[in-house]
Design a protein around this motif. Structure first.
Motif, PDB file in Angstrom:
ATOM      1  N   LYS A   1       0.824  -1.215   0.000  1.00  0.00           N
ATOM      2  CA  LYS A   1       0.000   0.000   0.000  1.00  0.00           C
ATOM      3  C   LYS A   1       0.857   1.263   0.000  1.00  0.00           C
ATOM      4  N   GLU A   2       1.978   1.229   0.697  1.00  0.00           N
ATOM      5  CA  GLU A   2       2.870   2.383   0.753  1.00  0.00           C
ATOM      6  C   GLU A   2       3.419   2.738  -0.624  1.00  0.00           C
ATOM      7  N   ASP A   3       3.661   1.705  -1.466  1.00  0.00           N
ATOM      8  CA  ASP A   3       4.147   1.945  -2.825  1.00  0.00           C
ATOM      9  C   ASP A   3       3.110   2.717  -3.643  1.00  0.00           C
ATOM     10  N   VAL A   4       1.852   2.345  -3.492  1.00  0.00           N
ATOM     11  CA  VAL A   4       0.776   3.003  -4.234  1.00  0.00           C
ATOM     12  C   VAL A   4       0.600   4.441  -3.727  1.00  0.00           C
ATOM     13  N   GLU A   5       0.623   4.630  -2.430  1.00  0.00           N
ATOM     14  CA  GLU A   5       0.479   5.972  -1.863  1.00  0.00           C
ATOM     15  C   GLU A   5       1.610   6.887  -2.325  1.00  0.00           C
ATOM     16  N   HIS A   6       2.830   6.367  -2.375  1.00  0.00           N
ATOM     17  CA  HIS A   6       3.973   7.158  -2.834  1.00  0.00           C
ATOM     18  C   HIS A   6       3.849   7.470  -4.336  1.00  0.00           C
ATOM     19  N   PHE A   7       3.360   6.522  -5.118  1.00  0.00           N
ATOM     20  CA  PHE A   7       3.195   6.703  -6.558  1.00  0.00           C
ATOM     21  C   PHE A   7       2.231   7.848  -6.878  1.00  0.00           C
ATOM     22  N   PHE A   8       1.159   7.990  -6.090  1.00  0.00           N
ATOM     23  CA  PHE A   8       0.136   9.008  -6.341  1.00  0.00           C
ATOM     24  C   PHE A   8       0.294  10.255  -5.462  1.00  0.00           C
ATOM     25  N   LYS A   9       1.432  10.436  -4.814  1.00  0.00           N
ATOM     26  CA  LYS A   9       1.597  11.548  -3.860  1.00  0.00           C
ATOM     27  C   LYS A   9       1.427  12.916  -4.515  1.00  0.00           C
ATOM     28  N   ASP A  10       1.802  13.086  -5.778  1.00  0.00           N
ATOM     29  CA  ASP A  10       1.686  14.379  -6.460  1.00  0.00           C
ATOM     30  C   ASP A  10       0.256  14.695  -6.882  1.00  0.00           C
ATOM     31  N   ALA A  11      -0.605  13.675  -6.966  1.00  0.00           N
ATOM     32  CA  ALA A  11      -1.987  13.882  -7.424  1.00  0.00           C
ATOM     33  C   ALA A  11      -2.873  14.444  -6.321  1.00  0.00           C
ATOM     34  N   GLY A  12      -2.659  14.003  -5.108  1.00  0.00           N
ATOM     35  CA  GLY A  12      -3.499  14.441  -4.000  1.00  0.00           C
ATOM     36  C   GLY A  12      -3.496  13.413  -2.890  1.00  0.00           C
TER      37      GLY A  12
ATOM     38  N   VAL B   1      -6.892   8.340   0.262  1.00  0.00           N
ATOM     39  CA  VAL B   1      -7.680   7.995   1.441  1.00  0.00           C
ATOM     40  C   VAL B   1      -7.604   6.502   1.744  1.00  0.00           C
ATOM     41  N   ASP B   2      -7.665   5.677   0.681  1.00  0.00           N
ATOM     42  CA  ASP B   2      -7.708   4.231   0.884  1.00  0.00           C
ATOM     43  C   ASP B   2      -7.135   3.518  -0.334  1.00  0.00           C
ATOM     44  N   VAL B   3      -6.468   2.395  -0.091  1.00  0.00           N
ATOM     45  CA  VAL B   3      -5.966   1.524  -1.145  1.00  0.00           C
ATOM     46  C   VAL B   3      -6.534   0.144  -0.872  1.00  0.00           C
ATOM     47  N   ARG B   4      -7.271  -0.400  -1.850  1.00  0.00           N
ATOM     48  CA  ARG B   4      -7.876  -1.728  -1.687  1.00  0.00           C
ATOM     49  C   ARG B   4      -7.381  -2.643  -2.805  1.00  0.00           C
ATOM     50  N   PHE B   5      -6.710  -3.727  -2.437  1.00  0.00           N
ATOM     51  CA  PHE B   5      -6.240  -4.708  -3.405  1.00  0.00           C
ATOM     52  C   PHE B   5      -7.264  -5.832  -3.505  1.00  0.00           C
TER      53      PHE B   5
ATOM     54  N   VAL C   1      -7.969   2.663  -5.762  1.00  0.00           N
ATOM     55  CA  VAL C   1      -7.344   3.717  -4.966  1.00  0.00           C
ATOM     56  C   VAL C   1      -8.355   4.839  -4.818  1.00  0.00           C
ATOM     57  N   GLU C   2      -8.696   5.170  -3.585  1.00  0.00           N
ATOM     58  CA  GLU C   2      -9.671   6.235  -3.321  1.00  0.00           C
ATOM     59  C   GLU C   2      -8.936   7.502  -2.893  1.00  0.00           C
ATOM     60  N   PHE C   3      -9.290   8.615  -3.520  1.00  0.00           N
ATOM     61  CA  PHE C   3      -8.695   9.908  -3.225  1.00  0.00           C
ATOM     62  C   PHE C   3      -9.668  10.752  -2.413  1.00  0.00           C
ATOM     63  N   ALA C   4      -9.163  11.843  -1.839  1.00  0.00           N
ATOM     64  CA  ALA C   4      -9.990  12.722  -1.017  1.00  0.00           C
ATOM     65  C   ALA C   4     -10.979  13.515  -1.871  1.00  0.00           C
TER      66      ALA C   4
ATOM     67  N   LYS D   1       2.601   4.868 -16.575  1.00  0.00           N
ATOM     68  CA  LYS D   1       3.914   5.041 -15.932  1.00  0.00           C
ATOM     69  C   LYS D   1       4.280   3.771 -15.162  1.00  0.00           C
ATOM     70  N   ASP D   2       5.580   3.563 -14.986  1.00  0.00           N
ATOM     71  CA  ASP D   2       6.059   2.368 -14.299  1.00  0.00           C
ATOM     72  C   ASP D   2       5.923   2.484 -12.786  1.00  0.00           C
ATOM     73  N   LEU D   3       5.417   1.415 -12.200  1.00  0.00           N
ATOM     74  CA  LEU D   3       5.345   1.261 -10.751  1.00  0.00           C
ATOM     75  C   LEU D   3       5.892  -0.123 -10.439  1.00  0.00           C
ATOM     76  N   LEU D   4       7.047  -0.175  -9.822  1.00  0.00           N
ATOM     77  CA  LEU D   4       7.741  -1.426  -9.517  1.00  0.00           C
ATOM     78  C   LEU D   4       7.968  -2.266 -10.787  1.00  0.00           C
ATOM     79  N   GLY D   5       8.346  -1.585 -11.860  1.00  0.00           N
ATOM     80  CA  GLY D   5       8.696  -2.279 -13.096  1.00  0.00           C
ATOM     81  C   GLY D   5       7.534  -2.654 -13.994  1.00  0.00           C
ATOM     82  N   ARG D   6       6.336  -2.225 -13.694  1.00  0.00           N
ATOM     83  CA  ARG D   6       5.171  -2.543 -14.534  1.00  0.00           C
ATOM     84  C   ARG D   6       4.396  -1.269 -14.847  1.00  0.00           C
TER      85      ARG D   6
END
Length: 133
Positions: A41-52, A55-59, A73-76, A90-95
């Motif tokens: 979840k931390e990887d996803v939160e860091h990936f979207f940090k510039d967008a806003g 709130v929640d990441v659900r796999f 991924v839920e945003f505010a 864009k690449d996130l962990l090579g994908r």
């Protein structure tokens, strides 16, 4: 010709109604696919940090609890979700991640039993089964 008739009668021409602009769905949630199976979840939160604010990441996982490679991924705000769509591919962990706005709950889902051609509707129709071999 219409303008001459209007001028003679002294009435104003009726206004043509403006076509409403198509607005986004207002969804604050993104569907995220093609994720690495080692993602956190931390990887996803860091990936979207510039967008806003995230709130929640659900796999999504199967019945055995194994990760399926996608999630939500839920945003505010809906604006943050729209901004996050710009990192599609864009690449996130090579994908290369694939992003799309998620539909709100209650939206059409295929095979939900509401179709008129559902074979499960008994009613007054006779049911026929053909078995061969």
């Amino acid at each position: 010709m219409l303008s001459r008739l209007i001028k003679k009668s002294g009435k104003k021409a009726p206004k043509t109604p403006a076509t409403p602009q198509v607005q986004s769905t207002g969804s604050k949630t993104l569907f995220v696919s093609n994720l690495s199976f080692s993602i956190q979840k931390e990887d996803v939160e860091h990936f979207f940090k510039d967008a806003g604010e995230v709130v929640d990441v659900r796999f999504s996982s199967d019945a055995d609890g194994r990760f399926k490679g996608f999630g939500h991924v839920e945003f505010a705000t809906p604006e943050a979700a729209q901004k996050a769509l710009k990192v599609n591919g864009k690449d996130l962990l090579g994908r290369a991640v694939r992003l799309d706005l998620a539909r709100k709950r209650g939206a059409y889902t295929p095979y939900n039993g509401k179709e008129s051609n559902s074979f499960q509707k008994g009613g007054s129709q006779a049911q026929t089964i053909f078995v061969r071999g």
